[in-house]
Motif scaffolding. Structure first.
Motif, mmCIF file in Angstrom:
data_model
loop_
_atom_site.group_PDB
_atom_site.id
_atom_site.type_symbol
_atom_site.label_atom_id
_atom_site.label_comp_id
_atom_site.label_asym_id
_atom_site.label_seq_id
_atom_site.Cartn_x
_atom_site.Cartn_y
_atom_site.Cartn_z
ATOM 1 N N ARG A 106 -9.389 7.821 -4.017
ATOM 2 C CA ARG A 106 -10.464 7.694 -5.004
ATOM 3 C C ARG A 106 -10.990 6.266 -4.899
ATOM 4 N N LYS A 107 -12.243 6.126 -4.583
ATOM 5 C CA LYS A 107 -12.803 4.811 -4.270
ATOM 6 C C LYS A 107 -13.719 4.326 -5.391
ATOM 7 N N LYS A 108 -13.461 3.128 -5.847
ATOM 8 C CA LYS A 108 -14.335 2.496 -6.832
ATOM 9 C C LYS A 108 -14.214 0.987 -6.681
ATOM 10 N N GLY A 109 -15.131 0.258 -7.248
ATOM 11 C CA GLY A 109 -15.100 -1.193 -7.198
ATOM 12 C C GLY A 109 -15.147 -1.722 -5.773
ATOM 13 N N ILE A 110 -14.321 -2.721 -5.505
ATOM 14 C CA ILE A 110 -14.311 -3.375 -4.198
ATOM 15 C C ILE A 110 -13.924 -2.396 -3.097
ATOM 16 N N LEU A 111 -12.968 -1.515 -3.366
ATOM 17 C CA LEU A 111 -12.533 -0.559 -2.348
ATOM 18 C C LEU A 111 -13.706 0.295 -1.881
ATOM 19 N N ARG A 112 -14.481 0.785 -2.798
ATOM 20 C CA ARG A 112 -15.631 1.616 -2.443
ATOM 21 C C ARG A 112 -16.646 0.827 -1.624
ATOM 22 N N LYS A 113 -16.949 -0.397 -2.069
ATOM 23 C CA LYS A 113 -17.931 -1.214 -1.356
ATOM 24 C C LYS A 113 -17.437 -1.587 0.043
ATOM 25 N N ALA A 114 -16.146 -1.884 0.163
ATOM 26 C CA ALA A 114 -15.596 -2.239 1.462
ATOM 27 C C ALA A 114 -15.645 -1.054 2.430
ATOM 28 N N CYS A 115 -15.359 0.140 1.922
ATOM 29 C CA CYS A 115 -15.415 1.336 2.774
ATOM 30 C C CYS A 115 -16.846 1.610 3.251
ATOM 31 N N THR A 153 -7.075 0.605 4.247
ATOM 32 C CA THR A 153 -6.911 1.690 3.277
ATOM 33 C C THR A 153 -5.498 2.266 3.277
ATOM 34 N N VAL A 154 -4.737 2.037 4.343
ATOM 35 C CA VAL A 154 -3.378 2.600 4.432
ATOM 36 C C VAL A 154 -2.453 1.985 3.381
ATOM 37 N N PRO A 155 -2.330 0.656 3.300
ATOM 38 C CA PRO A 155 -1.481 0.102 2.227
ATOM 39 C C PRO A 155 -1.989 0.442 0.834
ATOM 40 N N VAL A 156 -3.300 0.557 0.658
ATOM 41 C CA VAL A 156 -3.831 0.969 -0.644
ATOM 42 C C VAL A 156 -3.329 2.369 -0.985
ATOM 43 N N ALA A 157 -3.297 3.241 0.028
ATOM 44 C CA ALA A 157 -2.790 4.598 -0.194
ATOM 45 C C ALA A 157 -1.285 4.599 -0.447
ATOM 46 N N ILE A 158 -0.550 3.758 0.257
ATOM 47 C CA ILE A 158 0.904 3.683 0.081
ATOM 48 C C ILE A 158 1.266 3.324 -1.358
ATOM 49 N N TYR A 159 0.439 2.468 -1.970
ATOM 50 C CA TYR A 159 0.718 2.021 -3.337
ATOM 51 C C TYR A 159 -0.155 2.712 -4.372
ATOM 52 N N ALA A 160 -0.766 3.832 -3.976
ATOM 53 C CA ALA A 160 -1.586 4.581 -4.942
ATOM 54 C C ALA A 160 -0.708 5.006 -6.131
ATOM 55 N N GLY A 161 -1.109 4.655 -7.330
ATOM 56 C CA GLY A 161 -0.352 5.012 -8.519
ATOM 57 C C GLY A 161 0.878 4.181 -8.748
ATOM 58 N N LYS A 162 1.093 3.138 -7.937
ATOM 59 C CA LYS A 162 2.267 2.278 -8.076
ATOM 60 C C LYS A 162 1.832 0.830 -8.230
ATOM 61 N N GLU A 163 2.675 0.043 -8.859
ATOM 62 C CA GLU A 163 2.386 -1.376 -9.008
ATOM 63 C C GLU A 163 2.667 -2.102 -7.696
ATOM 64 N N PHE A 164 1.918 -3.164 -7.459
ATOM 65 C CA PHE A 164 2.121 -3.995 -6.278
ATOM 66 C C PHE A 164 2.356 -5.421 -6.739
ATOM 67 N N ASP A 165 3.418 -6.026 -6.218
ATOM 68 C CA ASP A 165 3.788 -7.387 -6.577
ATOM 69 C C ASP A 165 3.588 -8.287 -5.358
ATOM 70 N N TYR A 166 2.615 -9.174 -5.440
ATOM 71 C CA TYR A 166 2.310 -10.086 -4.320
ATOM 72 C C TYR A 166 3.544 -10.881 -3.906
ATOM 73 N N ASP A 167 4.273 -11.419 -4.859
ATOM 74 C CA ASP A 167 5.446 -12.240 -4.539
ATOM 75 C C ASP A 167 6.529 -11.411 -3.866
ATOM 76 N N ARG A 168 6.724 -10.182 -4.328
ATOM 77 C CA ARG A 168 7.732 -9.320 -3.700
ATOM 78 C C ARG A 168 7.338 -9.015 -2.251
ATOM 79 N N PHE A 169 6.054 -8.807 -2.011
ATOM 80 C CA PHE A 169 5.590 -8.544 -0.645
ATOM 81 C C PHE A 169 5.868 -9.741 0.260
ATOM 82 N N VAL A 170 5.524 -10.942 -0.209
ATOM 83 C CA VAL A 170 5.723 -12.142 0.605
ATOM 84 C C VAL A 170 7.210 -12.358 0.891
#
Length: 488
Positions: A106-115, A153-170
């Motif tokens: 589901r695309k909206k905001g920046i994701l939609r514009k980037a696509c 779009t792949v990581p966006v899909a991986i975290y669809a409906g889930k929280e993402f923590d920048y610090d945890r990723f790093v």
């Protein structure tokens, strides 16, 4: 305190101690197991595929951060895998996964514009491919590679409906980066071959396999390991410059791994971007002075060491002395042959191909997405500037300066579309937290491209830029106002 242009969060002063970057508990064994298994597959030991699949499934269920990183390394290859090992270019899979995720999300905001922007830019590339005299079926591979930024779009899909923590990723990224650095050090200085990073470039197109290793263990020979396996370090530049620090021994591992590449453009690119990302002009000035003094010392040390020789040219061991001298030599150039030698012969690669582009009047649309298998005589050139005359007859592609490579491929029109696409993406995220993360990766690969290393037209560079863009999107998805206002 003065801050740099891409500042987007509070900074610490020069004397303040930032926290150590520490990997999440339990992440090291998974990282070691995955990367060793990937190396085994890179050596064509295919039973290790089962281990990789098991790890990916387990991590998807239990740790999406590790799964995301592992999947990205697998699809990028990064000198561990290559098409001759997997039977196909994994960049194609990254492209198709990205397209599927784009269609399903589901695309909206920046994701939609980037696509939308990606579709428009890719559409321009496709039209230019149709306008080329080269059959489209011979162009599709290179065309797909130019479009692999859709991987965001792949990581966006991986975290669809889930929280993402920048610090945890790093933090989760840290063990993968350090292990790859150790792999480079061991291959270059201890194993003297292609074992842990088996598919970095080997002269004469050699191969290293599980049952026939290309190595000279404990021989004392220092092997040049080309840098794709260390591109992952670009994803740590921003957090290490702005928020975290490494222990001294970890910095030692990173710096030694960088030196093992003997690639001036790569090393200088990482250092330059890291310096420019610093929190204040005071810190930038400090690192510039320290870096300049260190560079001068390395220049003279490198120049005093024994050179390596082949039939075509001689190089200093770290390739710093000879790379810098090429710039000085350019000021004394008297003819085309002198200019052609600049950049380790890269200008010589470009001259006849650019001449063909303009002689045909194709500068606006480009020659098309040519491959080495092109047999159209119109696109074959004789390069008089090569020292190795056996390679003089070649297809008018393969310039190791990515901006020039893009120009002959997609012309002024395609190059303008490409530049506008990335400029638009930067504009979209300018109101987002961690926008500098995306900008820093773009800048690093633009610099690498000066030496022909990926830039933003080949899959590994595009995939990492896509990951950085996705990290910015994911880090801001809980702040709808920031995303909704971006680009207005």
């Amino acid at each position: 305190m003065h801050t740099t242009a891409i500042s987007d969060e509070p900074r610490k002063g020069l004397k303040e101690r930032r926290p150590l970057l520490v990997a999440p508990k339990g992440s090291w064994p998974w990282a070691v197991a995955f990367l060793l298994s990937l190396s085994a597959v890179g050596l064509q030991f295919y039973p290790a595929v089962a281990v990789i699949l098991f790890i990916l499934v387990n991590r998807f269920r239990n740790d999406r951060y590790q799964f995301f990183i592992q999947l990205s390394i697998l699809l990028g290859g990064y000198a561990i895998l290559k098409p001759t090992v997997t039977g196909y270019n994994t960049a194609y899979l990254a492209f198709f996964l990205g397209v599927i995720c784009m269609l399903l999300l589901r695309k909206k905001g920046i994701l939609r514009k980037a696509c939308i922007a990606w579709v428009a830019c890719s559409g321009v590339f496709f039209v230019l491919a149709l306008l080329s005299e080269e059959p489209i079926l011979k162009q599709y591979g290179s065309l797909i590679c130019y479009c692999t930024f859709i991987y965001f779009t792949v990581p966006v899909a991986i975290y669809a409906g889930k929280e993402f923590d920048y610090d945890r990723f790093v933090k989760t990224l840290l063990p993968y980066a350090l292990i790859l650095c150790v792999f480079y050090i061991l291959d270059a200085f201890v194993l003297s071959g292609w074992v842990l990073i088996p598919n970095s470039y080997i002269w004469d197109n050699g191969t290293s396999t599980f049952y026939d290793l290309a190595w000279q263990p404990l021989s004392g020979a220092v092997i040049r390991k080309y840098p794709p396996g260390l591109y992952i370090l670009t994803l740590l530049l921003y957090p290490l410059a702005r928020k975290y620090r490494l222990a001294w021994w970890q910095w030692g591992i990173v710096l030694l791994a960088m030196m093992s590449t003997q690639t001036f453009t790569f090393i200088s690119g990482l250092l330059l971007v890291y310096i420019l990302l610093q929190a204040s002009w005071k810190r930038i000035f400090f690192y510039i002075v320290a870096g300049s003094l260190g560079s001068v010392a390395l220049y003279y040390i490198d120049g005093s060491m024994a050179y390596s020789n082949d039939e075509l040219r001689e190089e200093s061991p770290l390739r710093i002395y000879t790379s810098v001298n090429q710039i000085f030599d350019l000021t004394e150039a008297v003819d085309d042959e002198d200019i052609a030698e600049f950049g380790s012969g890269r200008i010589g690669q470009a001259i006849p191909k650019l001449e063909l582009l303009y002689n045909l009047g194709y500068q606006w649309k480009g020659l098309g997405f040519l491959s080495e298998n092109t047999d159209n005589p119109k696109f074959i050139v004789e390069n008089e500037y090569y020292l190795d005359k056996t390679e003089a007859i070649e297809v008018a592609t393969g310039i190791e300066i990515t901006a020039l490579q893009a120009l002959i491929t997609i012309g002024y029109i395609g190059l303008a579309a490409h530049i506008l696409f990335f400029a638009y993406l930067v504009w979209l995220v300018m109101k987002c937290r961690y926008r500098g993360y995306f900008i820093s990766v773009i800048c690093a690969f633009l610099w690498f491209g000066l030496g022909g290393f990926e830039g933003l037209i080949f899959p590994m560079g595009l995939e990492l830029a896509a990951i950085a863009f996705a990290v910015v999107l994911l880090s801001n998805k809980t702040k709808p106002s920031a995303i909704a206002d971006a680009g207005k």
